[in-house]
Scaffold this active site. Structure first.
Site, PDB file in Angstrom:
ATOM      1  N   GLU A   1       0.635  -1.305  -0.506  1.00 50.11           N
ATOM      2  CA  GLU A   1      -0.606   0.087  -0.061  1.00 50.11           C
ATOM      3  C   GLU A   1       0.768   1.190   0.108  1.00 50.11           C
ATOM      4  OE1 GLU A   1      -2.938  -0.729  -0.485  1.00 50.11           O
ATOM      5  OE2 GLU A   1      -3.975  -2.397  -0.513  1.00 50.11           O
ATOM      6  N   GLY A   2       0.727   2.351  -0.815  1.00 56.45           N
ATOM      7  CA  GLY A   2       1.139   3.454  -0.652  1.00 56.45           C
ATOM      8  C   GLY A   2       1.211   4.689   0.503  1.00 56.45           C
ATOM      9  N   PHE A   3       1.287   5.628   0.332  1.00 59.88           N
ATOM     10  CA  PHE A   3       1.903   6.722   1.490  1.00 59.88           C
ATOM     11  C   PHE A   3       0.191   7.010   1.604  1.00 59.88           C
ATOM     12  CE2 PHE A   3       2.368  10.984   2.572  1.00 59.88           C
ATOM     13  CZ  PHE A   3       3.696  10.977   3.802  1.00 59.88           C
ATOM     14  N   ASN A   4      -0.181   7.956   0.624  1.00 60.68           N
ATOM     15  CA  ASN A   4      -1.829   8.201   0.678  1.00 60.68           C
ATOM     16  C   ASN A   4      -2.770   7.503   1.245  1.00 60.68           C
ATOM     17  OD1 ASN A   4      -1.577  10.614   0.353  1.00 60.68           O
ATOM     18  ND2 ASN A   4      -0.697   9.911  -1.801  1.00 60.68           N
TER      19      ASN A   4
ATOM     20  N   HIS B   1      -3.046  17.211 -10.609  1.00 57.45           N
ATOM     21  CA  HIS B   1      -2.398  15.866 -10.470  1.00 57.45           C
ATOM     22  C   HIS B   1      -3.006  14.845 -11.710  1.00 57.45           C
ATOM     23  CE1 HIS B   1      -2.387  11.569  -8.334  1.00 57.45           C
ATOM     24  NE2 HIS B   1      -0.502  11.857  -8.536  1.00 57.45           N
ATOM     25  N   LEU B   2      -1.546  14.925 -12.605  1.00 60.67           N
ATOM     26  CA  LEU B   2      -1.599  13.803 -13.525  1.00 60.67           C
ATOM     27  C   LEU B   2      -0.683  12.019 -13.024  1.00 60.67           C
ATOM     28  CD1 LEU B   2      -2.380  12.960 -16.727  1.00 60.67           C
ATOM     29  CD2 LEU B   2      -0.353  14.233 -17.429  1.00 60.67           C
ATOM     30  N   ARG B   3      -1.606  11.497 -12.926  1.00 61.10           N
ATOM     31  CA  ARG B   3      -1.081   9.925 -12.389  1.00 61.10           C
ATOM     32  C   ARG B   3      -0.413   8.958 -13.889  1.00 61.10           C
ATOM     33  NH1 ARG B   3      -1.856   6.652  -7.237  1.00 61.10           N
ATOM     34  NH2 ARG B   3      -0.754   4.511  -7.693  1.00 61.10           N
TER      35      ARG B   3
END
Length: 432
Positions: free
Chosen positions: A56-59, A293-295
């Site tokens: 899992e990521g930071f956010n 925010h361009l993921r």
């Protein structure tokens, strides 16, 4: 009124924090063990630790913190509990491999005094100083039900481990595991696997009645859900999660230097105490720039149907820039440099910026801190547009709600190449 448990807890946490300022660990343990502070109804505090699926990521991890922090808030209605913050490290999206990015404290990214206005928290290193031995007494490893489910119902059962990331040390009888990068320095005395489906509060009666351990760890905490997503307690916890002042200052300096953005002019001045800060929608004006925010990166592969091409993204940005009479755009993206440069070519009639950290900033604040600087800059834009189902975009939307932006300038996302118009994000508006 503050009940006896809460009063005792506040005083105990205060004592712990004062004690942690001591450089003499022997004196620290002596003071705690002798129970210098005597308070009516006081109980020795219990410590709740937690961890999350390594992928899992930071956010998403920030979101899980909110679930567990509200669990601790509920536990403190009955007995004093302190939440131990899990050190950061080894996240998939942190690409600076030359940096040592393990055992990172929360204070590197967040304002701990702000967190403590919601629930009592300690850094993991602080917790270790308070323990006579480097042992977590009870480790509960959460898992989904192997048989799955057809109807939603809240339930939990002690079960055999479906997958067990811990290893039993036959010599000591203790369990060894990752433990936030402290694998060789700490262990778990007891390990129990629990199948669970439900909200975080389902753990409360179990922790109060089935465990008497002073230190308890909940692993795979992302399996339990928010008790009530978007309610008052959700937002109180979210408001307490202020970024560290150093990171905010770095982002603010970039805004001033390149984007003509100042808090006073933008109506985005923060109150010192988040508990006293209540903004109405539309109060915040924002700086004279558009933020996107361009993921890209993994989303291009796993969510290709949701991600626009660079050319189509630029087309949408051009339209929005003209609509809002803006000439500057700030880009937060995980795209490689050549893709960013391609996007700039498509936007050649506008000023395009992104944040490139100086070496000393990256060295000190790591990839996580750089991502926070990106988010803070995006949060202050006159208009923000994000990427579908990206937690990075979600957290920016949260910040903008806290600052008081008009929701129409916040809850927006890029459409893919086949869509002239697309469904925009749900508007989870702030509740006080």
């Amino acid at each position: 009124m503050i009940n006896g448990y809460r009063l005792a807890l506040l005083l105990l946490v205060y004592l712990c924090i004062l004690s942690l300022c001591s450089t003499n660990e022997e004196d620290l343990n002596l003071n705690i063990n002798k129970k210098v502070l005597q308070v009516s109804e006081a109980q020795a505090p219990r410590y709740l630790l937690y961890d999350v699926n390594p992928g899992e990521g930071f956010n998403l991890r920030r979101d899980v913190y909110m679930r567990i922090a509200n669990l601790v808030r509920n536990l403190n209605d009955h007995a004093p509990w302190i939440l131990v913050l899990p050190p950061w490290g080894r996240l998939y999206h942190w690409k600076s491999r030359h940096l040592e990015q393990v055992r990172l404290p929360w204070s590197l990214f967040f304002d701990l005094s702000s967190l403590r206005k919601f629930v009592p928290v300690l850094e993991f290193e602080e917790f270790l100083k308070l323990q006579p031995k480097p042992i977590i007494e009870d480790v509960y490893y959460l898992q989904n039900y192997a048989e799955g489910w057809t109807e939603w119902e809240e339930k939990m059962d002690i079960k055999e481990c479906i997958q067990n990331p811990y290893i039993l040390d036959k010599e000591t009888g203790h369990w060894k595991g990752w433990f936030f990068g402290y694998r060789d320095e700490i262990s778990g005395a007891r390990l129990t696997c629990i199948s669970v489906q439900g909200h975080a509060k389902i753990l409360k009666p179990f922790l109060l009645k089935n465990s008497t351990a002073r230190s308890v760890m909940i692993d795979r905490a992302e399996i339990v859900l928010h008790d009530q997503f978007g309610d008052r307690w959700y937002w109180e916890c979210r408001r307490s999660m202020r970024f560290s002042k150093e990171l905010r200052d770095l982002a603010d300096e970039f805004r001033k230097t390149y984007l003509d953005s100042f808090d006073e002019a933008d109506n985005t001045v923060l109150d010192d105490d988040w508990t006293k800060m209540k903004r109405k929608h539309g109060e915040a004006k924002g700086g004279p720039y558009l933020a996107v925010h361009l993921r890209r990166a993994d989303f291009v592969q796993v969510r290709g149907q949701d991600v626009p091409s660079l050319k189509h993204a630029a087309k949408q940005l051009k339209s929005l820039l003209k609509k809002h009479k803006l000439t500057k755009v700030f880009v937060a993206t995980d795209a490689p440099e050549q893709e960013y440069m391609e996007l700039k070519v498509y936007l050649e009639d506008f000023e395009v910026f992104h944040y490139t950290p100086p070496a000393e900033v990256l060295e000190r604040f790591k990839d996580g801190g750089v991502a926070i600087i990106d988010q803070w800059i995006c949060a202050h834009a006159r208009f923000f547009i994000g990427t579908k189902e990206s937690t990075f975009s979600f957290r920016i939307q949260d910040e903008r709600e806290i600052l008081g932006f008009d929701p129409t300038t916040t809850f927006n996302r890029l459409c893919n190449d086949k869509e002239k118009e697309c469904e925009q994000p749900s508007q989870w508006k702030i509740v006080y």
